[in-house]
Write a protein that holds these residues in place. Structure first.
Motif, PDB file in Angstrom:
ATOM      1  N   HIS A  98       0.815  -1.209   0.000  1.00 49.32           N
ATOM      2  CA  HIS A  98       0.000   0.000   0.000  1.00 49.32           C
ATOM      3  C   HIS A  98       0.852   1.264   0.000  1.00 49.32           C
ATOM      4  N   VAL A  99       2.081   1.150   0.450  1.00 48.20           N
ATOM      5  CA  VAL A  99       3.002   2.281   0.383  1.00 48.20           C
ATOM      6  C   VAL A  99       3.534   2.457  -1.036  1.00 48.20           C
ATOM      7  N   PHE A 100       3.757   1.359  -1.722  1.00 44.75           N
ATOM      8  CA  PHE A 100       4.368   1.393  -3.046  1.00 44.75           C
ATOM      9  C   PHE A 100       3.381   1.707  -4.163  1.00 44.75           C
ATOM     10  N   ALA A 101       2.137   1.269  -4.024  1.00 45.19           N
ATOM     11  CA  ALA A 101       1.204   1.331  -5.156  1.00 45.19           C
ATOM     12  C   ALA A 101      -0.184   1.766  -4.704  1.00 45.19           C
ATOM     13  N   ARG A 102      -0.967   2.237  -5.670  1.00 49.76           N
ATOM     14  CA  ARG A 102      -2.343   2.648  -5.420  1.00 49.76           C
ATOM     15  C   ARG A 102      -3.311   1.577  -5.898  1.00 49.76           C
ATOM     16  N   GLY A 103      -4.514   1.593  -5.314  1.00 52.37           N
ATOM     17  CA  GLY A 103      -5.606   0.785  -5.827  1.00 52.37           C
ATOM     18  C   GLY A 103      -5.689  -0.639  -5.326  1.00 52.37           C
ATOM     19  N   LEU A 104      -4.886  -1.009  -4.339  1.00 51.07           N
ATOM     20  CA  LEU A 104      -4.979  -2.371  -3.809  1.00 51.07           C
ATOM     21  C   LEU A 104      -6.308  -2.556  -3.081  1.00 51.07           C
ATOM     22  N   GLU A 105      -6.918  -3.694  -3.282  1.00 53.76           N
ATOM     23  CA  GLU A 105      -8.242  -3.950  -2.722  1.00 53.76           C
ATOM     24  C   GLU A 105      -8.192  -4.518  -1.310  1.00 53.76           C
ATOM     25  N   ASN A 106      -7.111  -5.178  -0.956  1.00 51.54           N
ATOM     26  CA  ASN A 106      -7.035  -5.871   0.327  1.00 51.54           C
ATOM     27  C   ASN A 106      -6.148  -5.101   1.296  1.00 51.54           C
ATOM     28  N   ILE A 112      -4.897 -10.979   6.839  1.00 44.20           N
ATOM     29  CA  ILE A 112      -4.941 -12.002   7.891  1.00 44.20           C
ATOM     30  C   ILE A 112      -6.321 -12.639   7.980  1.00 44.20           C
ATOM     31  N   TRP A 113      -7.356 -11.789   8.043  1.00 43.21           N
ATOM     32  CA  TRP A 113      -8.695 -12.313   8.319  1.00 43.21           C
ATOM     33  C   TRP A 113      -9.242 -13.197   7.212  1.00 43.21           C
ATOM     34  N   TRP A 114      -8.830 -12.985   5.969  1.00 42.21           N
ATOM     35  CA  TRP A 114      -9.357 -13.813   4.888  1.00 42.21           C
ATOM     36  C   TRP A 114      -9.080 -15.293   5.113  1.00 42.21           C
ATOM     37  N   TRP A 115      -7.981 -15.609   5.805  1.00 41.77           N
ATOM     38  CA  TRP A 115      -7.638 -17.020   6.033  1.00 41.77           C
ATOM     39  C   TRP A 115      -8.652 -17.733   6.926  1.00 41.77           C
ATOM     40  N   ALA A 127      -5.544 -13.842  -3.659  1.00 40.09           N
ATOM     41  CA  ALA A 127      -5.666 -12.497  -4.223  1.00 40.09           C
ATOM     42  C   ALA A 127      -4.763 -11.512  -3.495  1.00 40.09           C
ATOM     43  N   VAL A 128      -4.626 -11.689  -2.184  1.00 44.32           N
ATOM     44  CA  VAL A 128      -3.760 -10.812  -1.393  1.00 44.32           C
ATOM     45  C   VAL A 128      -2.311 -10.915  -1.868  1.00 44.32           C
ATOM     46  N   ILE A 129      -1.794 -12.143  -1.938  1.00 42.04           N
ATOM     47  CA  ILE A 129      -0.402 -12.343  -2.332  1.00 42.04           C
ATOM     48  C   ILE A 129      -0.195 -11.932  -3.790  1.00 42.04           C
ATOM     49  N   SER A 130      -1.221 -12.128  -4.620  1.00 34.38           N
ATOM     50  CA  SER A 130      -1.128 -11.696  -6.011  1.00 34.38           C
ATOM     51  C   SER A 130      -0.932 -10.192  -6.100  1.00 34.38           C
ATOM     52  N   GLU A 131      -1.707  -9.437  -5.331  1.00 26.80           N
ATOM     53  CA  GLU A 131      -1.561  -7.980  -5.316  1.00 26.80           C
ATOM     54  C   GLU A 131      -0.184  -7.572  -4.811  1.00 26.80           C
ATOM     55  N   ARG A 152       0.175 -19.471  -9.031  1.00 23.98           N
ATOM     56  CA  ARG A 152      -0.964 -20.348  -9.313  1.00 23.98           C
ATOM     57  C   ARG A 152      -0.661 -21.793  -8.909  1.00 23.98           C
ATOM     58  N   TRP A 153       0.544 -22.249  -9.214  1.00 25.50           N
ATOM     59  CA  TRP A 153       0.927 -23.605  -8.828  1.00 25.50           C
ATOM     60  C   TRP A 153       0.912 -23.755  -7.314  1.00 25.50           C
ATOM     61  N   TRP A 154       1.439 -22.747  -6.592  1.00 22.88           N
ATOM     62  CA  TRP A 154       1.448 -22.820  -5.129  1.00 22.88           C
ATOM     63  C   TRP A 154       0.029 -22.913  -4.581  1.00 22.88           C
ATOM     64  N   TRP A 155      -0.851 -22.047  -5.053  1.00 25.01           N
ATOM     65  CA  TRP A 155      -2.194 -22.046  -4.485  1.00 25.01           C
ATOM     66  C   TRP A 155      -2.948 -23.321  -4.845  1.00 25.01           C
ATOM     67  N   GLY A 156      -2.762 -23.825  -6.040  1.00 24.63           N
ATOM     68  CA  GLY A 156      -3.396 -25.088  -6.413  1.00 24.63           C
ATOM     69  C   GLY A 156      -2.929 -26.229  -5.534  1.00 24.63           C
ATOM     70  N   ALA A 157      -1.622 -26.272  -5.257  1.00 24.99           N
ATOM     71  CA  ALA A 157      -1.083 -27.317  -4.385  1.00 24.99           C
ATOM     72  C   ALA A 157      -1.585 -27.142  -2.955  1.00 24.99           C
ATOM     73  N   HIS A 158      -1.676 -25.893  -2.511  1.00 22.69           N
ATOM     74  CA  HIS A 158      -2.181 -25.618  -1.161  1.00 22.69           C
ATOM     75  C   HIS A 158      -3.609 -26.129  -0.990  1.00 22.69           C
ATOM     76  N   LEU A 159      -4.475 -25.833  -1.958  1.00 22.16           N
ATOM     77  CA  LEU A 159      -5.865 -26.290  -1.882  1.00 22.16           C
ATOM     78  C   LEU A 159      -5.950 -27.810  -1.979  1.00 22.16           C
ATOM     79  N   ALA A 160      -5.168 -28.397  -2.877  1.00 24.49           N
ATOM     80  CA  ALA A 160      -5.196 -29.852  -3.041  1.00 24.49           C
ATOM     81  C   ALA A 160      -4.757 -30.551  -1.767  1.00 24.49           C
ATOM     82  N   ALA A 161      -3.724 -30.020  -1.115  1.00 21.40           N
ATOM     83  CA  ALA A 161      -3.254 -30.620   0.141  1.00 21.40           C
ATOM     84  C   ALA A 161      -4.324 -30.518   1.218  1.00 21.40           C
TER      85      ALA A 161
END
Length: 234
Positions: A98-106, A112-115, A127-131, A152-161
């Motif tokens: 948020h210091v570096f860029a504008r328009g972040l949604e999260n 933290i709370w999304w988890w 989406a957080v880590i993507s931003e 994408r590979w990380w998140w897919g593996a995370h969900l599969a696990a």
């Protein structure tokens, strides 16, 4: 409109601490996977209809039970520490973004709370880590960037696990024969192997983001003021 710009905080030391904790966690996940493999092998030596359950020792399961018990006991505190550090890393890196860029949604708090919110936890932490990652690559034009393939590979593996662990847990509660115990062990083994892959991918993700944010901090990067002026305006 983003959060009010503040001074960014380096994440290098936090990244190192998280990396060390995850590596320790990884060692015991590997041991746990070995334990499930040994347990499945022991169950395969019995008649498929023999009455056994995953909760009690049976002939040939002694070593497997020992490995599973001790690796499981260590994984609880190590996993809690790793989870705490991962949440802290997500919070601080999002705050920096948020210091570096504008328009972040999260916001950092929602990083933290999304988890912990059902259903949203399946896609919002991604989406957080993507931003965070995209804003570290190109702070002024991050919205136009595609998500990194590694992410994408990380998140897919995370969900599969996670889903694999849930299925294994369901089989564990209902298994009453050697054949069913072996199925449970194999499902749990596969879930552990996927978790190992997920952790290795996550280590690469934080390893890619940290130097990008460190470089932006060293450059004194701050987002343009929210005045509606283009990012290249003086």
């Amino acid at each position: 409109m983003g959060l009010q710009a503040a001074e960014p905080r380096p994440i290098r030391k936090l990244t190192v601490a998280l990396r060390i904790t995850l590596i320790v966690d990884l060692v015991f996940v590997v041991l746990c996977a070995i334990g499930y493999g040994l347990h499945a092998l022991a169950a395969s030596q019995l008649s498929p209809d023999d009455y056994v359950t995953p909760f009690y020792a049976f002939e040939g399961s002694g070593l497997a039970d020992l490995v599973l018990m001790w690796s499981g006991l260590v994984l609880i505190p190590v996993g809690l520490v790793a989870g705490f550090l991962a949440l802290k890393w997500s919070y601080r890196s999002t705050r920096n973004a948020h210091v570096f860029a504008r328009g972040l949604e999260n916001t950092p708090k929602w990083a933290i709370w999304w988890w912990f919110i059902p259903f949203a936890c399946l896609f919002k932490p991604y989406a957080v880590i993507s931003e965070v990652w995209r804003s570290a690559i190109e702070p002024d034009r991050w919205k136009g960037l595609k998500d990194p393939t590694l992410l994408r590979w990380w998140w897919g593996a995370h969900l599969a696990a996670g889903f694999g662990a849930m299925i294994g847990s369901a089989f564990e509660r209902s298994a009453t024969t050697a054949g069913q115990v072996m199925v449970h062990d194999l499902i749990s083994l596969v879930a552990m192997v996927i978790q190992i892959g997920s952790t290795l991918l996550y280590l690469r993700v934080i390893g890619r983001i940290e130097p990008l944010q460190t470089a932006l901090i060293a450059q004194g990067r701050r987002r343009p003021q929210d005045t509606g002026a283009p990012s290249w305006a003086p």
